[in-house]
Design a protein around this motif. Structure first.
Motif, PDB file in Angstrom:
ATOM      1  N   VAL A   1       1.471  19.991  -1.361  1.00 57.96           N
ATOM      2  CA  VAL A   1       2.686  20.872  -2.264  1.00 57.96           C
ATOM      3  C   VAL A   1       3.935  20.193  -2.309  1.00 57.96           C
ATOM      4  N   ARG A   2       4.318  19.511  -1.212  1.00 57.28           N
ATOM      5  CA  ARG A   2       5.434  18.647  -1.462  1.00 57.28           C
ATOM      6  C   ARG A   2       5.425  17.448  -2.536  1.00 57.28           C
ATOM      7  N   PHE A   3       4.283  17.024  -2.622  1.00 55.34           N
ATOM      8  CA  PHE A   3       4.151  16.061  -3.938  1.00 55.34           C
ATOM      9  C   PHE A   3       4.174  16.642  -5.238  1.00 55.34           C
TER      10      PHE A   3
ATOM     11  N   ILE B   1      11.688   2.502  -5.107  1.00 50.88           N
ATOM     12  CA  ILE B   1      11.196   2.726  -3.923  1.00 50.88           C
ATOM     13  C   ILE B   1      12.005   2.482  -2.340  1.00 50.88           C
ATOM     14  N   HIS B   2      11.645   3.417  -1.585  1.00 49.36           N
ATOM     15  CA  HIS B   2      12.492   3.152  -0.248  1.00 49.36           C
ATOM     16  C   HIS B   2      11.909   2.420   0.716  1.00 49.36           C
ATOM     17  N   ASP B   3      10.585   2.783   1.110  1.00 48.21           N
ATOM     18  CA  ASP B   3      10.025   1.887   2.071  1.00 48.21           C
ATOM     19  C   ASP B   3       8.981   0.914   1.382  1.00 48.21           C
TER      20      ASP B   3
ATOM     21  N   VAL C   1       0.873  -1.053  -0.098  1.00 46.64           N
ATOM     22  CA  VAL C   1       0.099   0.118  -0.157  1.00 46.64           C
ATOM     23  C   VAL C   1       0.848   1.236   0.001  1.00 46.64           C
ATOM     24  N   GLY C   2       0.094   2.418  -0.126  1.00 48.33           N
ATOM     25  CA  GLY C   2       0.959   3.717   0.019  1.00 48.33           C
ATOM     26  C   GLY C   2       1.865   4.109  -1.227  1.00 48.33           C
ATOM     27  N   GLY C   3       3.024   4.741  -0.671  1.00 53.21           N
ATOM     28  CA  GLY C   3       3.930   5.342  -1.541  1.00 53.21           C
ATOM     29  C   GLY C   3       4.578   4.227  -2.258  1.00 53.21           C
ATOM     30  N   SER C   4       4.695   2.927  -1.813  1.00 53.78           N
ATOM     31  CA  SER C   4       5.451   2.037  -2.429  1.00 53.78           C
ATOM     32  C   SER C   4       4.699   1.773  -3.805  1.00 53.78           C
ATOM     33  N   VAL C   5       3.321   1.691  -3.792  1.00 53.48           N
ATOM     34  CA  VAL C   5       2.645   1.242  -5.012  1.00 53.48           C
ATOM     35  C   VAL C   5       2.754   2.349  -6.097  1.00 53.48           C
ATOM     36  N   ARG C   6       2.491   3.639  -5.572  1.00 51.90           N
ATOM     37  CA  ARG C   6       2.595   4.587  -6.293  1.00 51.90           C
ATOM     38  C   ARG C   6       3.777   4.795  -7.258  1.00 51.90           C
ATOM     39  N   ASP C   7       5.223   4.656  -6.322  1.00 51.92           N
ATOM     40  CA  ASP C   7       6.485   4.709  -7.082  1.00 51.92           C
ATOM     41  C   ASP C   7       6.623   3.627  -8.006  1.00 51.92           C
TER      42      ASP C   7
ATOM     43  N   ARG D   1      -6.687   7.520   3.583  1.00 55.78           N
ATOM     44  CA  ARG D   1      -5.393   7.981   3.131  1.00 55.78           C
ATOM     45  C   ARG D   1      -5.844   9.237   2.257  1.00 55.78           C
ATOM     46  N   ASP D   2      -4.696   9.997   2.284  1.00 53.13           N
ATOM     47  CA  ASP D   2      -4.550  11.386   1.808  1.00 53.13           C
ATOM     48  C   ASP D   2      -5.071  11.671   0.259  1.00 53.13           C
ATOM     49  N   PHE D   3      -4.262  11.225  -0.578  1.00 53.42           N
ATOM     50  CA  PHE D   3      -4.432  11.428  -1.958  1.00 53.42           C
ATOM     51  C   PHE D   3      -4.758  10.301  -2.902  1.00 53.42           C
TER      52      PHE D   3
ATOM     53  N   GLU E   1      -9.615  17.408   8.824  1.00 53.17           N
ATOM     54  CA  GLU E   1      -9.317  16.343   9.682  1.00 53.17           C
ATOM     55  C   GLU E   1      -7.687  16.629  10.141  1.00 53.17           C
ATOM     56  N   ASP E   2      -6.948  16.802   9.126  1.00 52.27           N
ATOM     57  CA  ASP E   2      -5.476  16.709   9.266  1.00 52.27           C
ATOM     58  C   ASP E   2      -5.145  17.861   8.403  1.00 52.27           C
ATOM     59  N   ALA E   3      -4.434  18.920   8.908  1.00 55.43           N
ATOM     60  CA  ALA E   3      -4.211  20.144   8.450  1.00 55.43           C
ATOM     61  C   ALA E   3      -2.718  19.781   7.511  1.00 55.43           C
TER      62      ALA E   3
ATOM     63  N   ILE F   1      10.988  20.734   3.507  1.00 60.82           N
ATOM     64  CA  ILE F   1      12.222  20.282   3.108  1.00 60.82           C
ATOM     65  C   ILE F   1      12.223  19.184   1.930  1.00 60.82           C
ATOM     66  N   LYS F   2      11.162  18.332   1.998  1.00 59.97           N
ATOM     67  CA  LYS F   2      11.087  17.528   0.822  1.00 59.97           C
ATOM     68  C   LYS F   2      10.435  18.358  -0.336  1.00 59.97           C
ATOM     69  N   LEU F   3       9.748  19.536   0.021  1.00 59.53           N
ATOM     70  CA  LEU F   3       9.339  20.343  -1.173  1.00 59.53           C
ATOM     71  C   LEU F   3      10.555  20.878  -1.850  1.00 59.53           C
TER      72      LEU F   3
END
Ligand code: ATP
Length: 366
Positions: A153-155, A29-31, A16-22, A102-104, A144-146, A191-193
């Motif tokens: 914006v960092r993505f 993929i890192h994690d 799930v998450g960032g690894s599938v996206r990447d 999940r966020d996006f 819910e989560d600001a 910083i990631k941005l």
């Protein structure tokens, strides 16, 4: 094999998450995050070697054949308070519930052991089109989560994606909620941005949504932020370089520089480096080659100065700077320097933090 073992025990397991996206973006993929319908205690009974790394959030680390796998139970986050992610999580058996929180859309994809993609929110289409879109109603999700607004914006910067209109409008409206988020968490996204491949896209969104108004020391700094768009098109190589660039662009010196960096809760090492490198960058911008600015620097700071000049679109010369630095007469004197044990013996004191401070003072005096 880990996921198959979970499935053999009658539970579901997915990447799930960032690894599938990447993976779908052909990026490294890192994690690898694995999500499962098994509850943490059940995961622990399936594997002989596990470590509780965040069991209250449902995460168990499984150690198998020299590898580590993070396995997290499907969860839903029901009650949100203070515009932050709730600490209390509710474990569930349904993948859909887990993906819904999940966020996006691009982060809400799952992949099963056969490599099939489970895409409940059209995340694959958004991945193809390069779009960051909130899962569900954007307003609700940012309420819910600001922090999710900073993640958007960092993505945009990291992936070179655009923020979908309603998601963008929601951020613009709700940006003041960022005040409720801790500086440490904003820092990670900021910083990631800046280090992202397409930082200009991220900076532009950061300014237009007015998120910057709620970041330490950046309110009222739209002009400075826009000037970052004119930096040379190189990636910023390290977090420290990015703070030097910001302090330079903000014309910060002395106490002002320290208090800006302290607002971001940065380490003393970063603050010390900025205190030395920011004046060194200004010196190099104002003078022809002259070794005067090199004296207060160590080799790392010399290189940092040159890297920052490169980003500032100014002629730089890493090898010349290094050569001149190594030729400074100060290096000849280094052999005369006293050591920590000389000082301990001479002053008849126990070692302690005083020793480092005294050595540093002596080094500067030399
Ligand atoms: P990367 O690790 O490349 O920075 P990532 O998407 O993996 O990106 P993480 O912070 O590791 O980011 O989060 C992993 C996944 O958890 C995300 O892909 C997303 O599905 C979910 N997630 C993380 N933070 C949030 C949040 N604040 N709100 C909702 N979902 C989140």
């Amino acid at each position: 094999p880990i996921m198959e073992q979970i499935e053999a025990a009658g539970y579901e397991a997915y990447f799930v998450g960032g690894s599938v996206r990447d993976v779908l973006l052909n990026k490294p993929i890192h994690d690898i995050d694995i999500a499962t319908s098994a509850f943490p205690e059940e995961v622990k009974t399936l594997f002989p070697h596990t470590v509780d790394i965040g069991i209250e959030h449902g995460t168990v680390l499984v150690l198998s054949e020299g590898n580590e796998y993070e396995i997290t139970t499907f969860r839903t986050e029901s009650d949100y308070q203070d515009y932050r992610r709730p600490d209390e999580v509710v474990f569930v058996r349904s993948l859909e519930e887990d993906l819904k929180r999940r966020d996006f859309t691009i982060n809400a994809l799952a992949m099963n052991t056969k490599g099939d993609i489970i895409d409940l929110f059209d995340g694959e289409a958004d991945l193809k089109a390069g779009i960051i879109r909130a899962v569900g109603l954007a307003h609700e999700r940012f309420n819910e989560d600001a922090l999710r607004m900073m993640r958007a914006v960092r993505f945009a910067s990291q992936l070179d994606f655009s923020i979908e209109e309603q998601t963008f409008e929601a951020i613009k409206e709700l940006s003041p909620l960022l005040q409720h988020i801790s500086v440490e968490r904003i820092h990670i996204e900021w910083i990631k941005l800046l280090l992202g491949k397409n930082r200009n896209k991220g900076i532009e969104a950061f300014v237009l949504t007015e998120l910057y108004q709620y970041c330490p020391g950046l309110n009222e700094q739209a002009g400075m932020l826009k000037s970052l768009i004119e930096l040379a098109p190189y990636e910023i190589e390290s977090e420290e370089d990015s703070w030097v660039i910001l302090c330079h662009k903000l014309s910060l010196k002395g106490q002002e520089l320290t208090s800006f960096l302290k607002k971001w809760k940065l380490s003393n090492k970063i603050i010390d480096n900025c205190k030395k490198v920011v004046p060194s960058v200004s010196f190099r911008l104002e003078h022809e080659w002259d070794t005067a600015h090199l004296y207060p620097l160590n080799e790392e700071q010399v290189l940092m100065t040159e890297r920052v000049l490169k980003i500032l679109n100014v002629s730089y010369d890493v090898s010349l700077a290094k050569k001149k630095y190594n030729e400074l007469p100060i290096h000849g004197l280094k052999d005369l320097a006293v050591t920590g044990s000389d000082l301990i013996a001479h002053l008849n004191q126990q070692p302690g933090p005083w020793l480092g401070r005294l050595l540093k003072t002596l080094e500067q005096a030399v």
